[in-house]
Structure formats: C-alpha cells, structure tokens
Design an enzyme around this catalytic site. Structure first.
Site, PDB file in Angstrom:
ATOM      1  N   ASN A 120      38.795  44.322  40.145  1.00 43.87           N
ATOM      2  CA  ASN A 120      40.216  43.978  40.069  1.00 43.87           C
ATOM      3  C   ASN A 120      40.804  43.846  41.462  1.00 43.87           C
ATOM      4  O   ASN A 120      40.273  44.392  42.427  1.00 43.87           O
ATOM      5  CB  ASN A 120      41.006  44.990  39.213  1.00 43.87           C
ATOM      6  CG  ASN A 120      40.378  46.348  39.196  1.00 43.87           C
ATOM      7  OD1 ASN A 120      40.542  47.107  40.131  1.00 43.87           O
ATOM      8  ND2 ASN A 120      39.597  46.628  38.147  1.00 43.87           N
ATOM      9  N   THR A 135      43.295  42.642  32.558  1.00 42.52           N
ATOM     10  CA  THR A 135      42.115  43.362  32.062  1.00 42.52           C
ATOM     11  C   THR A 135      41.190  42.400  31.311  1.00 42.52           C
ATOM     12  O   THR A 135      41.642  41.347  30.817  1.00 42.52           O
ATOM     13  CB  THR A 135      42.557  44.538  31.152  1.00 42.52           C
ATOM     14  OG1 THR A 135      41.412  45.341  30.855  1.00 42.52           O
ATOM     15  CG2 THR A 135      43.160  44.070  29.831  1.00 42.52           C
ATOM     16  N   GLU A 166      42.514  49.579  35.591  1.00 46.00           N
ATOM     17  CA  GLU A 166      42.190  50.295  36.830  1.00 46.00           C
ATOM     18  C   GLU A 166      43.278  50.131  37.893  1.00 46.00           C
ATOM     19  O   GLU A 166      43.075  50.475  39.059  1.00 46.00           O
ATOM     20  CB  GLU A 166      40.833  49.842  37.346  1.00 46.00           C
ATOM     21  CG  GLU A 166      39.700  50.442  36.524  1.00 46.00           C
ATOM     22  CD  GLU A 166      38.314  50.082  37.012  1.00 46.00           C
ATOM     23  OE1 GLU A 166      38.174  49.163  37.827  1.00 46.00           O
ATOM     24  OE2 GLU A 166      37.362  50.723  36.539  1.00 46.00           O
ATOM     25  N   HIS A 185      38.867  46.004  44.270  1.00 45.46           N
ATOM     26  CA  HIS A 185      37.860  46.907  43.704  1.00 45.46           C
ATOM     27  C   HIS A 185      36.759  46.061  43.091  1.00 45.46           C
ATOM     28  O   HIS A 185      37.045  45.106  42.354  1.00 45.46           O
ATOM     29  CB  HIS A 185      38.483  47.804  42.626  1.00 45.46           C
ATOM     30  CG  HIS A 185      37.451  48.427  41.733  1.00 45.46           C
ATOM     31  ND1 HIS A 185      36.457  49.243  42.218  1.00 45.46           N
ATOM     32  CD2 HIS A 185      37.221  48.322  40.399  1.00 45.46           C
ATOM     33  CE1 HIS A 185      35.681  49.615  41.217  1.00 45.46           C
ATOM     34  NE2 HIS A 185      36.114  49.068  40.097  1.00 45.46           N
ATOM     35  N   HIS A 187      32.061  45.845  42.353  1.00 44.61           N
ATOM     36  CA  HIS A 187      30.801  46.571  42.148  1.00 44.61           C
ATOM     37  C   HIS A 187      29.672  45.867  42.916  1.00 44.61           C
ATOM     38  O   HIS A 187      28.691  45.431  42.305  1.00 44.61           O
ATOM     39  CB  HIS A 187      30.443  46.618  40.660  1.00 44.61           C
ATOM     40  CG  HIS A 187      31.574  47.038  39.761  1.00 44.61           C
ATOM     41  ND1 HIS A 187      31.769  46.515  38.500  1.00 44.61           N
ATOM     42  CD2 HIS A 187      32.574  47.934  39.956  1.00 44.61           C
ATOM     43  CE1 HIS A 187      32.841  47.076  37.948  1.00 44.61           C
ATOM     44  NE2 HIS A 187      33.355  47.926  38.813  1.00 44.61           N
TER      45      HIS A 187
END
Ligand SMILES: [Zn+2]
Length: 366
Positions: A120, A135, A166, A185, A187
């Site tokens: 996000n 989302t 988040e 944010h 991964h």
C-alpha cells in the site's frame, strides 16, 4: 489531595511519552501531564492516560486528551485535531499525487514487490488528510479514481473504494515523524528474507545504501491490519526511513511517494546483492569507518535520518512500550587467513562524488 485539585507532572524535557511514564505519573497522583510540542506519545500511554482521566497538555496549554468518562462522546484527541477536509481529495495537487501513486504502484508491481493485492501507498496531503490506496487491489491496475482519502484516525472521508486496512501503519508514521509526507509498504523478496530472520543487513558495504537508507530497524511481528501491528514501528521511524517488518515485508517513508519507492528499491537491491555475495565463498569488502563517516556527512546534509548521527537520540527512541528488536547483523563471511579488502581512497572519493551528484540531482528534480 483535595477533590478537584490539579496536580501537573512536567515531562516537557522528553521527546517520547511511553506507557511507563504514564504509569509513573498516575502513581504520583497526577491529574495532568505536560509534554513539549514535538513529543511523541505512544498509543498505549495515551490510552492509559485517558482511562485514568489524566489530562495530556501539549506545550504551554493545549489540552489534547482531557479525561473522558466511560460512555462519553468523541475522544478529545479527535476533537482538537482540525476537521478533515474532503475537498483536498480533488485539488490539482491531489490529482498530481494520485498519478504519482499509480505510477509507483506499477513500479512496485513490475519489480515484484507487491504480490497479489499486497502493499500500500500513501501521501499526507493535509494536516489531517492522507491519500491512500484501496484494499484488495493490485498495484498494477491502480487508476486515480481508485484512491481514497482518510483522516489521521483512518476514517475514510473521500473515494468510492474502501481504503487499505494497513493504513494505520502509515498513520502512525505520519503522527510520529513530521517530515514524513509519503509512505510505501511492500513485500520485496530479498529485504523480506532478512525480515523473516529478524535480522538487519550489515552496514558499510555499498555507498548508495548508506546514503539513502543506511541503518534499518526490524520491528516485532503483529497481525497485519491491527492497531498493534501499526504501533510496532513507532520506536524506529524517527531514526530510520526504512523498517523491516518481521515475517511480513518493509515500510519506507520519505518526502515524496517516488522517493519512498526508491528506498524500497535500494534496500531490496542491497539485500539481494548481499545474499548473492555471501554465496561466492570469499570475504565481502567493507568501506572503512572514515569513509562511512564521509557518507554519513553527505546524508546529514540531505536531511535524511540515521540512527548513527546521535547515539543519545538512538537511546531515546528506544524509550517506548516495545521490546528492543533482535537486530543481529548478518556479518560478511570470513574464511581463515582471508583478509577483507577495502576500497582505496581515490576509488571511494569517486563513489562518494557519484552518490552526491545523483542525490543532488534527484532532490533538485523533485
Ligand atoms: Zn503487507
């Protein structure tokens, strides 16, 4: 103490008001706690004060968390914040930022940093207004019409799609770091590889990493999307623009969305390079302490945070309700009899100049 009497505990010398401070004030019979304007108040400390009807006074006299009885109306914290302005969702500035967020979403997806609907992005566009991604939405497919506007409590005030769950992680950063305007944010696999070991990458190896990111922190694991998860980063974000989230991913903050994404790229590439180098079976060369100091001087000039600037500040930022992280560095492998090779001074000067030029042109361009 007589009923109705006010007892103020002065904590204006502290930069962080943590749970133990609130408990000490309560034990001392305080009805008010006064802190300075730049003090960061941890959520648990704030809740504790509220539950025990202790007023929180910021600076010379603004009450931001007056006592609330159970069942009373709006939280005083919300009451003193300026009301969120939904019109900030469609200003020319907002439209430009939305395009930037969509472009960054595509970069993250193309680099493999946001699997599925993961990751996000947000941007603080007003004192109490934050643009963010929705989302359950791939970052590859984002359009400006998909974005949302929330207030600093995470309440959505504009946008047709529901905001990311988040967002609270981002909002804790905005509340703790006035300089933070944007957060990303994601991964990314190599940085996340470090995050799942609870370790941080070593420093003093690649100049770009030292200048743009430098020391990273690793925050403890909590369930994503919860308030507890959002609060895990509070102790670290003032001294680090990048935090590894244990068993999850990373978060980076910056002055712009584009720069926050850059930091994600820098940290993931760095972790990738270290992982590759560690497989070569020979020692990793390190930059000398003096040369690292030169890089830190550049970084300080650029206004980027680093916990190595001020050891006292580092201690201070650990004054919180959280446990200190398990920040064991993955040291470069060294074989018996092998010596670590250090780049020579002219080569390092060249690298330092390259980094400085790149950073200066980037900052100028933004
Ligand atoms: Zn995530």
């Amino acid at each position: 103490m007589r009923k109705g009497e006010v007892k103020t505990i002065e904590l204006t010398g502290q930069n962080v008001l943590a749970m133990r401070d609130a408990q000490s004030a309560h034990a001392a019979g305080a009805t008010q706690v006064r802190v300075c304007e730049r003090c960061v108040i941890t959520p648990s400390a704030r809740d504790f004060l509220r539950q025990n009807e202790i007023e929180l006074v910021i600076g010379p006299g603004t009450v931001v968390a007056a006592s609330t009885r159970p069942g009373s109306a709006a939280s005083p914290v919300q009451a003193t914040r300026s009301p969120a302005n939904p019109r900030l969702f469609s200003t020319p500035e907002a439209e430009a930022i939305k395009l930037e967020i969509c472009a960054v979403g595509r970069k993250l997806w193309n680099r493999g940093y946001v699997d599925g609907n993961g990751g996000n992005i947000s941007y603080r566009i007003g004192p109490n207004e934050v643009l963010c991604t929705p989302t359950l939405f791939s970052k590859l497919d984002l359009t400006p019409a998909d974005l949302c506007l929330v207030d600093l409590d995470g309440v959505q005030i504009a946008g047709t799609k529901p905001r990311t769950s988040e967002i609270f992680l981002h909002l804790e950063i905005y509340k703790a770091v006035p300089e933070a305007k944007a957060a990303v944010h994601c991964h990314p696999p190599h940085a996340t590889a470090y995050a799942i070991t609870g370790r941080v990458p070593p420093n003093g190896i690649i100049p770009e990493f030292e200048v743009f990111v430098g020391k990273v922190a690793v925050s403890p694991y909590e369930t994503p999307g919860t308030a507890a998860f959002a609060q895990t980063v509070i102790p670290y974000v003032r001294e680090h623009n990048t935090v590894l989230l244990s068993n999850h991913g990373i978060i980076c903050w910056a002055d712009t969305v584009t720069h926050a994404e850059w930091y994600a790229e820098v940290v993931d590439t760095y972790c990738h390079t270290l992982i590759l180098a560690s497989q070569l079976g020979v020692p990793i060369s390190q930059i000398s302490e003096r040369q690292t100091t030169d890089l830190l001087a550049i970084k300080k000039k650029l206004g980027l945070p680093d916990s190595r600037f001020d050891p006292a500040a580092m201690k201070e930022c650990q004054l919180s309700d959280m446990e200190a992280p398990n920040s064991i560095a993955l040291l470069p492998c060294k074989r018996d009899g092998a010596t670590s090779i250090t780049a020579d001074a002219p080569e390092m000067d060249r690298l330092v100049k390259t980094v400085t030029d790149a950073v200066m042109s980037a900052m100028g361009a933004s």
